[in-house]
Design a protein around this motif. Structure first.
Motif, PDB file in Angstrom:
ATOM      1  N   ALA A 175      52.701  37.999  30.801  1.00 33.34           N
ATOM      2  CA  ALA A 175      52.655  36.619  30.316  1.00 33.34           C
ATOM      3  C   ALA A 175      52.065  35.688  31.366  1.00 33.34           C
ATOM      4  CB  ALA A 175      54.060  36.160  29.923  1.00 33.34           C
ATOM      5  N   VAL A 176      52.440  35.898  32.630  1.00 29.76           N
ATOM      6  CA  VAL A 176      51.890  35.084  33.715  1.00 29.76           C
ATOM      7  C   VAL A 176      50.385  35.286  33.826  1.00 29.76           C
ATOM      8  CG1 VAL A 176      51.845  34.802  36.226  1.00 29.76           C
ATOM      9  CG2 VAL A 176      54.032  34.950  35.018  1.00 29.76           C
ATOM     10  N   ALA A 177      49.932  36.545  33.783  1.00 22.80           N
ATOM     11  CA  ALA A 177      48.503  36.826  33.903  1.00 22.80           C
ATOM     12  C   ALA A 177      47.720  36.246  32.729  1.00 22.80           C
ATOM     13  CB  ALA A 177      48.276  38.330  34.014  1.00 22.80           C
ATOM     14  N   LEU A 178      48.291  36.306  31.528  1.00 26.42           N
ATOM     15  CA  LEU A 178      47.646  35.707  30.359  1.00 26.42           C
ATOM     16  C   LEU A 178      47.459  34.205  30.551  1.00 26.42           C
ATOM     17  CD1 LEU A 178      49.494  37.591  27.508  1.00 26.42           C
ATOM     18  CD2 LEU A 178      47.036  37.160  27.519  1.00 26.42           C
ATOM     19  N   ILE A 222      32.561  39.165  34.503  1.00 27.37           N
ATOM     20  CA  ILE A 222      33.071  40.489  34.856  1.00 27.37           C
ATOM     21  C   ILE A 222      34.260  40.305  35.792  1.00 27.37           C
ATOM     22  CG2 ILE A 222      32.605  42.733  35.902  1.00 27.37           C
ATOM     23  CD1 ILE A 222      29.677  42.373  35.245  1.00 27.37           C
ATOM     24  N   ILE A 223      35.420  40.808  35.385  1.00 28.81           N
ATOM     25  CA  ILE A 223      36.628  40.774  36.204  1.00 28.81           C
ATOM     26  C   ILE A 223      36.905  42.189  36.677  1.00 28.81           C
ATOM     27  CG2 ILE A 223      39.111  40.313  36.226  1.00 28.81           C
ATOM     28  CD1 ILE A 223      38.625  38.232  34.032  1.00 28.81           C
ATOM     29  N   ALA A 224      36.865  42.406  37.978  1.00 32.77           N
ATOM     30  CA  ALA A 224      37.043  43.744  38.538  1.00 32.77           C
ATOM     31  C   ALA A 224      38.432  43.896  39.126  1.00 32.77           C
ATOM     32  CB  ALA A 224      35.992  44.024  39.610  1.00 32.77           C
ATOM     33  N   SER A 225      39.089  44.993  38.791  1.00 31.30           N
ATOM     34  CA  SER A 225      40.437  45.272  39.262  1.00 31.30           C
ATOM     35  C   SER A 225      40.494  45.344  40.785  1.00 31.30           C
ATOM     36  CB  SER A 225      40.927  46.594  38.658  1.00 31.30           C
ATOM     37  OG  SER A 225      42.238  46.893  39.082  1.00 31.30           O
ATOM     38  N   THR A 226      41.692  45.183  41.308  1.00 31.38           N
ATOM     39  CA  THR A 226      41.883  45.214  42.753  1.00 31.38           C
ATOM     40  C   THR A 226      41.516  46.577  43.331  1.00 31.38           C
ATOM     41  OG1 THR A 226      43.487  44.736  44.509  1.00 31.38           O
ATOM     42  CG2 THR A 226      44.306  45.943  42.611  1.00 31.38           C
ATOM     43  N   GLY A 227      41.151  46.605  44.623  1.00 27.50           N
ATOM     44  CA  GLY A 227      40.786  47.868  45.270  1.00 27.50           C
ATOM     45  C   GLY A 227      39.281  48.042  45.338  1.00 27.50           C
ATOM     46  N   ALA A 274      44.420  42.682  35.664  1.00 28.29           N
ATOM     47  CA  ALA A 274      43.059  42.274  35.308  1.00 28.29           C
ATOM     48  C   ALA A 274      42.846  42.188  33.794  1.00 28.29           C
ATOM     49  CB  ALA A 274      42.040  43.212  35.952  1.00 28.29           C
ATOM     50  N   PRO A 275      43.306  43.168  32.994  1.00 27.36           N
ATOM     51  CA  PRO A 275      43.077  43.059  31.546  1.00 27.36           C
ATOM     52  C   PRO A 275      43.741  41.833  30.922  1.00 27.36           C
ATOM     53  CG  PRO A 275      43.631  45.313  32.138  1.00 27.36           C
ATOM     54  CD  PRO A 275      43.896  44.473  33.348  1.00 27.36           C
ATOM     55  N   ILE A 328      34.268  41.005  30.366  1.00 25.96           N
ATOM     56  CA  ILE A 328      34.309  42.438  30.627  1.00 25.96           C
ATOM     57  C   ILE A 328      35.288  42.691  31.761  1.00 25.96           C
ATOM     58  CG2 ILE A 328      32.966  44.470  31.282  1.00 25.96           C
ATOM     59  CD1 ILE A 328      30.546  42.289  30.395  1.00 25.96           C
ATOM     60  N   VAL A 329      36.292  43.484  31.496  1.00 26.12           N
ATOM     61  CA  VAL A 329      37.300  43.825  32.495  1.00 26.12           C
ATOM     62  C   VAL A 329      37.035  45.241  32.994  1.00 26.12           C
ATOM     63  CG1 VAL A 329      39.745  44.210  32.951  1.00 26.12           C
ATOM     64  CG2 VAL A 329      39.034  42.328  31.460  1.00 26.12           C
ATOM     65  N   VAL A 330      36.886  45.389  34.299  1.00 25.43           N
ATOM     66  CA  VAL A 330      36.727  46.705  34.915  1.00 25.43           C
ATOM     67  C   VAL A 330      38.085  47.122  35.471  1.00 25.43           C
ATOM     68  CG1 VAL A 330      35.539  48.074  36.656  1.00 25.43           C
ATOM     69  CG2 VAL A 330      34.320  46.219  35.493  1.00 25.43           C
ATOM     70  N   ASP A 331      38.641  48.176  34.911  1.00 28.42           N
ATOM     71  CA  ASP A 331      39.979  48.629  35.243  1.00 28.42           C
ATOM     72  C   ASP A 331      39.900  49.970  35.961  1.00 28.42           C
ATOM     73  OD1 ASP A 331      42.712  48.317  35.230  1.00 28.42           O
ATOM     74  OD2 ASP A 331      42.947  48.469  33.055  1.00 28.42           O
ATOM     75  N   GLY A 332      41.022  50.403  36.526  1.00 30.29           N
ATOM     76  CA  GLY A 332      41.122  51.722  37.135  1.00 30.29           C
ATOM     77  C   GLY A 332      42.290  52.478  36.548  1.00 30.29           C
ATOM     78  N   ASP A 333      42.312  53.792  36.735  1.00 32.51           N
ATOM     79  CA  ASP A 333      43.385  54.582  36.126  1.00 32.51           C
ATOM     80  C   ASP A 333      44.747  54.231  36.707  1.00 32.51           C
ATOM     81  OD1 ASP A 333      43.406  57.438  38.174  1.00 32.51           O
ATOM     82  OD2 ASP A 333      41.782  55.989  38.242  1.00 32.51           O
TER      83      ASP A 333
END
Length: 384
Positions: free
Chosen positions: A52-55, A216-221, A246-247, A263-268
């Motif tokens: 909810a905070v991230a949204l 483009i939002i890229a996940s941390t790391g 990120a999503p 566009i969200v770039v996520d990781g496993d």
């Protein structure tokens, strides 16, 4: 006289608050019910309080005001985004946190400790707070204080709600938010050894996107650092901390800005941490939201420890959750499919990539997170 929910909601609307995300609490029931039943407000039912905070932070990235609501027992779920997303990037949101377990009110045993430490936790996280107003005439002053703080610091403000603050309100709208019953496109990919690197995948994504009309939002790391190394564009946001958020940040932005391809770039590893987010994206995600998951089966930026993704089909999970189009594969065509005109959003692609990163040529962004955010907001015309 007990406060009516609309006594607060109507005054908050004057400050631009028309988006609410949260997790229910019995103290919040009349408030949430009134928001859900309002045709002029948007309510997103989040899988957990951090989501909810991230949204709400995604709405802030679009230059809008938003509210995240939660019980204090769920405040722990929100610590990561509050401290490493909102605080670091200076994304102001209004928090409404209920105060279960106050010393003067009998409550369930699970609320005893959190009731004692709620306000201490808020202060430790550098979150100024006050008691949620219980009179209509006090609402404007509370909102004015919140607005002044947000304008000065760019950070959240908290209203702590006690039991019985808001008069009861029955829920009139009973429909579920799910917008589909499953994907219209999904084919599982048979196993083979991945050969595409993260940099090759991100380079292809950058080539396929128009900076003028996309974010483009890229996940941390390593995802954010690789994207920065390829090309530091004004439509890029490099996440730091707030792993798995990120999503949700992308969803908040995409809902606020339907004119942009988000566009969200996520990781496993990040996706596994907040797997419930996929159900929220599937239920609420607009057609302009694209979710790309790069899966190398490990937490590579922390030394290559294996995740459990080798036993999962993230695309299968996305399809079951209700993303309209989902793809899985071992080459860059899944990016083309995700972004293609025939894909119906929200769209998802699970790209299996090969481990390995050229760490010697993997810089960190030179700009601070706040500078990156400000550049992006200026680029999309969202102000600051």
């Amino acid at each position: 006289m007990t406060l009516q929910a609309n006594d607060f909601i109507d005054r908050a609307a004057a400050y631009g608050y028309d988006f609410y995300a949260g997790v229910p609490c019995s103290f919040l029931t009349p408030f949430i019910n009134t928001v859900i039943d309002s045709e002029r407000l948007t309510y997103v039912s989040a899988a957990n309080e951090g989501d909810a905070v991230a949204l709400a932070a995604g709405q802030a990235l679009a230059g809008k005001r938003a509210v995240a609501m939660m019980q204090n027992s769920g405040l722990g779920n929100a610590v990561s985004p509050l401290t490493s997303l909102n605080w670091v990037f200076r994304l102001p949101i209004l928090l409404i946190v209920t105060w279960r377990g106050t010393p003067d009110v009998a409550d369930e045993p699970q609320h005893e400790l959190m009731g004692q430490i709620t306000t201490d936790m808020l202060e430790t996280m550098d979150l100024p707070w006050e008691i949620f107003p219980d009179r209509a005439e006090a609402v404007d002053e509370a909102l004015a204080r919140a607005e002044a703080h947000m304008n000065e610091t760019g950070r959240p403000y908290v209203l702590v709600m006690k039991k019985g603050t808001v008069a009861p309100a029955e829920l009139q709208t009973q429909s579920a938010p799910t917008q589909s019953r499953g994907a219209i496109t999904f084919r599982p990919a048979p196993y083979k050894e991945p050969t595409v690197s993260r940099r090759e995948a991100l380079s292809h994504l950058v080539e396929r996107t128009d900076p003028a009309h996309s974010v483009i939002i890229a996940s941390t790391g390593f995802a954010g650092r690789e994207l920065y190394a390829i090309d530091d564009r004004p439509n890029h946001l490099y996440m730091v901390g707030s792993m798995g958020c990120a999503p949700l940040l992308g969803l908040g932005l995409a809902m606020a800005r339907p004119d942009l391809d988000v566009i969200v770039v996520d990781g496993d590893g990040a996706a596994l941490m907040r797997l419930g987010a996929m159900s929220t994206l599937a239920a609420y995600g607009p057609t302009n939201l694209h979710h790309l998951l790069l899966d190398n089966g490990m937490h590579e930026s922390t030394g290559g420890q294996a995740t459990v993704s080798s036993g999962l089909s993230f695309a299968g999970i996305a399809a079951a959750a209700g993303y309209r189009t989902t793809y899985e594969g071992h080459d860059r065509t899944v990016i083309d499919q995700m972004l293609g005109g025939s894909s119906q959003g929200p769209a998802f692609s699970h790209l299996h990539i090969a481990p390995g990163t050229d760490k010697a040529n993997l810089p960190r962004p030179a700009a601070t997170p706040v500078e990156v955010k400000q550049r992006l907001m200026a680029h999309i015309g969202a102000g600051s």
